[in-house]
Scaffold this motif. Sequence first.
Motif, PDB file in Angstrom:
ATOM      1  N   MET A 144       0.842  -1.188   0.000  1.00  0.00           N
ATOM      2  CA  MET A 144       0.000   0.000   0.000  1.00  0.00           C
ATOM      3  C   MET A 144       0.882   1.244   0.000  1.00  0.00           C
ATOM      4  N   LEU A 145       0.638   2.125  -0.975  1.00  0.00           N
ATOM      5  CA  LEU A 145       1.281   3.436  -1.018  1.00  0.00           C
ATOM      6  C   LEU A 145       0.231   4.412  -0.520  1.00  0.00           C
ATOM      7  N   ASN A 146       0.389   4.851   0.713  1.00  0.00           N
ATOM      8  CA  ASN A 146      -0.663   5.615   1.375  1.00  0.00           C
ATOM      9  C   ASN A 146      -0.314   7.091   1.448  1.00  0.00           C
ATOM     10  N   TYR A 147      -1.168   7.916   0.867  1.00  0.00           N
ATOM     11  CA  TYR A 147      -0.977   9.363   0.979  1.00  0.00           C
ATOM     12  C   TYR A 147      -2.272  10.011   1.439  1.00  0.00           C
ATOM     13  N   SER A 148      -3.029   9.248   2.257  1.00  0.00           N
ATOM     14  CA  SER A 148      -4.230   9.789   2.888  1.00  0.00           C
ATOM     15  C   SER A 148      -3.807  10.714   4.030  1.00  0.00           C
ATOM     16  N   ASN A 149      -4.437  11.869   4.115  1.00  0.00           N
ATOM     17  CA  ASN A 149      -4.133  12.820   5.177  1.00  0.00           C
ATOM     18  C   ASN A 149      -5.000  12.564   6.410  1.00  0.00           C
ATOM     19  N   PRO A 150      -4.613  13.126   7.556  1.00  0.00           N
ATOM     20  CA  PRO A 150      -3.330  13.770   7.847  1.00  0.00           C
ATOM     21  C   PRO A 150      -2.244  12.706   7.998  1.00  0.00           C
ATOM     22  N   ALA A 151      -1.247  12.774   7.126  1.00  0.00           N
ATOM     23  CA  ALA A 151      -0.294  11.668   6.972  1.00  0.00           C
ATOM     24  C   ALA A 151       0.446  11.332   8.262  1.00  0.00           C
ATOM     25  N   ALA A 152       0.750  12.328   9.090  1.00  0.00           N
ATOM     26  CA  ALA A 152       1.508  12.061  10.315  1.00  0.00           C
ATOM     27  C   ALA A 152       0.703  11.171  11.268  1.00  0.00           C
ATOM     28  N   ILE A 153      -0.566  11.508  11.474  1.00  0.00           N
ATOM     29  CA  ILE A 153      -1.416  10.728  12.376  1.00  0.00           C
ATOM     30  C   ILE A 153      -1.701   9.350  11.781  1.00  0.00           C
ATOM     31  N   VAL A 154      -1.977   9.311  10.491  1.00  0.00           N
ATOM     32  CA  VAL A 154      -2.239   8.030   9.820  1.00  0.00           C
ATOM     33  C   VAL A 154      -1.016   7.123   9.898  1.00  0.00           C
ATOM     34  N   ALA A 155       0.171   7.692   9.697  1.00  0.00           N
ATOM     35  CA  ALA A 155       1.399   6.887   9.757  1.00  0.00           C
ATOM     36  C   ALA A 155       1.612   6.318  11.157  1.00  0.00           C
ATOM     37  N   GLU A 156       1.377   7.125  12.181  1.00  0.00           N
ATOM     38  CA  GLU A 156       1.500   6.634  13.555  1.00  0.00           C
ATOM     39  C   GLU A 156       0.479   5.531  13.816  1.00  0.00           C
ATOM     40  N   VAL A 345       8.635   7.233   8.041  1.00  0.00           N
ATOM     41  CA  VAL A 345       9.024   5.906   8.538  1.00  0.00           C
ATOM     42  C   VAL A 345       9.306   5.971  10.037  1.00  0.00           C
ATOM     43  N   GLU A 346       9.302   4.805  10.674  1.00  0.00           N
ATOM     44  CA  GLU A 346       9.645   4.763  12.094  1.00  0.00           C
ATOM     45  C   GLU A 346      11.111   5.159  12.265  1.00  0.00           C
ATOM     46  N   ASN A 347      11.369   6.031  13.213  1.00  0.00           N
ATOM     47  CA  ASN A 347      12.698   6.623  13.373  1.00  0.00           C
ATOM     48  C   ASN A 347      13.793   5.569  13.570  1.00  0.00           C
ATOM     49  N   LYS A 348      13.659   4.749  14.592  1.00  0.00           N
ATOM     50  CA  LYS A 348      14.609   3.658  14.868  1.00  0.00           C
ATOM     51  C   LYS A 348      16.063   4.128  14.826  1.00  0.00           C
ATOM     52  N   GLY A 349      16.330   5.333  15.323  1.00  0.00           N
ATOM     53  CA  GLY A 349      17.700   5.805  15.405  1.00  0.00           C
ATOM     54  C   GLY A 349      18.185   6.629  14.239  1.00  0.00           C
ATOM     55  N   SER A 350      17.375   6.809  13.204  1.00  0.00           N
ATOM     56  CA  SER A 350      17.795   7.659  12.085  1.00  0.00           C
ATOM     57  C   SER A 350      18.131   9.062  12.594  1.00  0.00           C
ATOM     58  N   ILE A 351      17.238   9.629  13.426  1.00  0.00           N
ATOM     59  CA  ILE A 351      17.549  10.843  14.183  1.00  0.00           C
ATOM     60  C   ILE A 351      17.949  10.354  15.569  1.00  0.00           C
ATOM     61  N   SER A 352      19.231  10.437  15.885  1.00  0.00           N
ATOM     62  CA  SER A 352      19.766   9.701  17.034  1.00  0.00           C
ATOM     63  C   SER A 352      19.295  10.237  18.378  1.00  0.00           C
ATOM     64  N   ASN A 353      18.952  11.533  18.454  1.00  0.00           N
ATOM     65  CA  ASN A 353      18.539  12.103  19.745  1.00  0.00           C
ATOM     66  C   ASN A 353      17.033  12.365  19.792  1.00  0.00           C
ATOM     67  N   PHE A 354      16.268  11.486  19.135  1.00  0.00           N
ATOM     68  CA  PHE A 354      14.812  11.650  19.076  1.00  0.00           C
ATOM     69  C   PHE A 354      14.142  10.305  19.306  1.00  0.00           C
ATOM     70  N   ASP A 355      12.895  10.333  19.751  1.00  0.00           N
ATOM     71  CA  ASP A 355      12.085   9.142  20.032  1.00  0.00           C
ATOM     72  C   ASP A 355      12.218   8.101  18.908  1.00  0.00           C
ATOM     73  N   HIS A 356      12.685   6.916  19.259  1.00  0.00           N
ATOM     74  CA  HIS A 356      12.912   5.864  18.260  1.00  0.00           C
ATOM     75  C   HIS A 356      11.613   5.364  17.645  1.00  0.00           C
ATOM     76  N   THR A 357      10.487   5.552  18.339  1.00  0.00           N
ATOM     77  CA  THR A 357       9.209   5.067  17.811  1.00  0.00           C
ATOM     78  C   THR A 357       8.455   6.135  17.021  1.00  0.00           C
ATOM     79  N   ALA A 358       8.998   7.347  16.950  1.00  0.00           N
ATOM     80  CA  ALA A 358       8.324   8.423  16.216  1.00  0.00           C
ATOM     81  C   ALA A 358       8.317   8.123  14.721  1.00  0.00           C
ATOM     82  N   MET A 359       7.224   8.490  14.059  1.00  0.00           N
ATOM     83  CA  MET A 359       7.164   8.384  12.603  1.00  0.00           C
ATOM     84  C   MET A 359       7.726   9.684  12.022  1.00  0.00           C
ATOM     85  N   VAL A 360       8.945   9.603  11.500  1.00  0.00           N
ATOM     86  CA  VAL A 360       9.661  10.782  11.013  1.00  0.00           C
ATOM     87  C   VAL A 360       9.690  10.796   9.491  1.00  0.00           C
ATOM     88  N   GLU A 361       9.859  11.981   8.924  1.00  0.00           N
ATOM     89  CA  GLU A 361       9.956  12.124   7.469  1.00  0.00           C
ATOM     90  C   GLU A 361      11.415  12.390   7.126  1.00  0.00           C
TER      91      GLU A 361
END
Length: 444
Positions: A144-156, A345-361
């Motif tokens: 599924m390629l999902n671009y339904s808004n609001p994307a941040a809440i939907v992604a979480e 996507v789920e952060n998982k350390g991509s941004i090292s000083n931010f919540d690992h479970t956050a859905m980041v762009e």
Amino acid sequence: MKMKKFSIVIAGGGSTFTPGIVLMLLDHLDTFPIRKLKFYDNDKERQDTVAGACEIILKEKAPEIEFVSTTDPEEAFTDVDFVMAHIRVGKYAMRELDEKIPLKHGVVGQETCGPGGIAYGMRSIGGVIELIDYMEKYSPDAWMLNYSNPAAIVAEATRRLRPNSKVLNICDMPVGIEVRMAQILGLESRKDLNIRYYGLNHFGWWTEIRDKDGKDLMPGLKEHVAKYGYVVQSGGDSQHVEASWNDTFLKARDVYATDPDTLPNTYLKYYLYPDYVVEHSNLEYTRANEVMDGREKFVFTECQKVIDNQATVGCELHIDEHASYIVDLARAIAYNTHERMLLIVENKGSISNFDHTAMVEVPCIVGSNGPEPLAIGEIPQFQKGLMEQQVSVEKLVVEAWEKKSYQKLWQALILSKTVPSAKVAKDILDDLLEVNKAYWPELS
């Protein structure tokens, strides 16, 4: 070697964006061949108009593609490789309320930001989860390629409620801004840019932009944005053309001033200058009214014209900017291209000083196994503080939906940077609750 042909269902077949996506898919058949195209929507009457026109477009341009328009989930989701989802639960009538109710309380009224975005998110979660379940039941190998808004809440929501699903959450807004950046720089395409970007959806910053030879393009862009925001003399992207968008692109110069080391996403104006936004809003005629009187009327008039003429001669329907991004993403999955794309996507350390479970762009390398986020490293305190507040809003909304909790939803509104107090948050929530009874879970 003969290329595989794909079967696609567009979930939200009655959307004003659907004809533009169909035209884009037809424009790329040489690199992404299609054997079957399906429309799925729970509003048959609305979908019938769009589908009637698109069926004629297909007969003229690619008669070999099988076309199906249906309201039956089994028919829609059986034998598909990709689900392209862009649903709007409650349609534009509810969007109008999302915008006008907060404004009545002196608070930003916007589709994806603040209370309006929270209300829309509470409607969207169930609809998107339903689509994922249909896909997994009838075509378990599909993406599924999902671009339904609001994307941040939907992604979480997809992360929390369907963590193992093959769902990619995307947004077209950075694409639209990058189109403008390319025009500012005199480049032919946004694909001539190599970008570094981080944030949450509708809440992010570009930190580096270079050309294909590695030349730093940020100084020239910063000079332009400091004077004109993202306003360009001619062109722009075809999707964001109304007067309100011009104001948004111009306001980017003030948003840029808050951190001249980066270039901002335009949506940050709603969080950093909410007083300005409210002052320049018209409670009687909001963005929803613009869209209903503009794009919605245009698309459905053009579709009806095609149906009446049984031909596309004189048809003014055109390719939507964000549709090209969807094709690129589908190709990356289908052919393992390892293209670099901005995804949520789920952060998982991509941004090292931010919540690992956050859905980041963040930029990701995309192949047949999905996205691999690039390492961003540590981010500055200013952005980190803003993002921590906003990601808490998004997580609380999903918790409120899952637990049917009035308290959690009130807390989400209290935390929104657009809302001035807990009392105002409660007053807005009670008004939103009243008009969303048919769409939200019953809260207690």
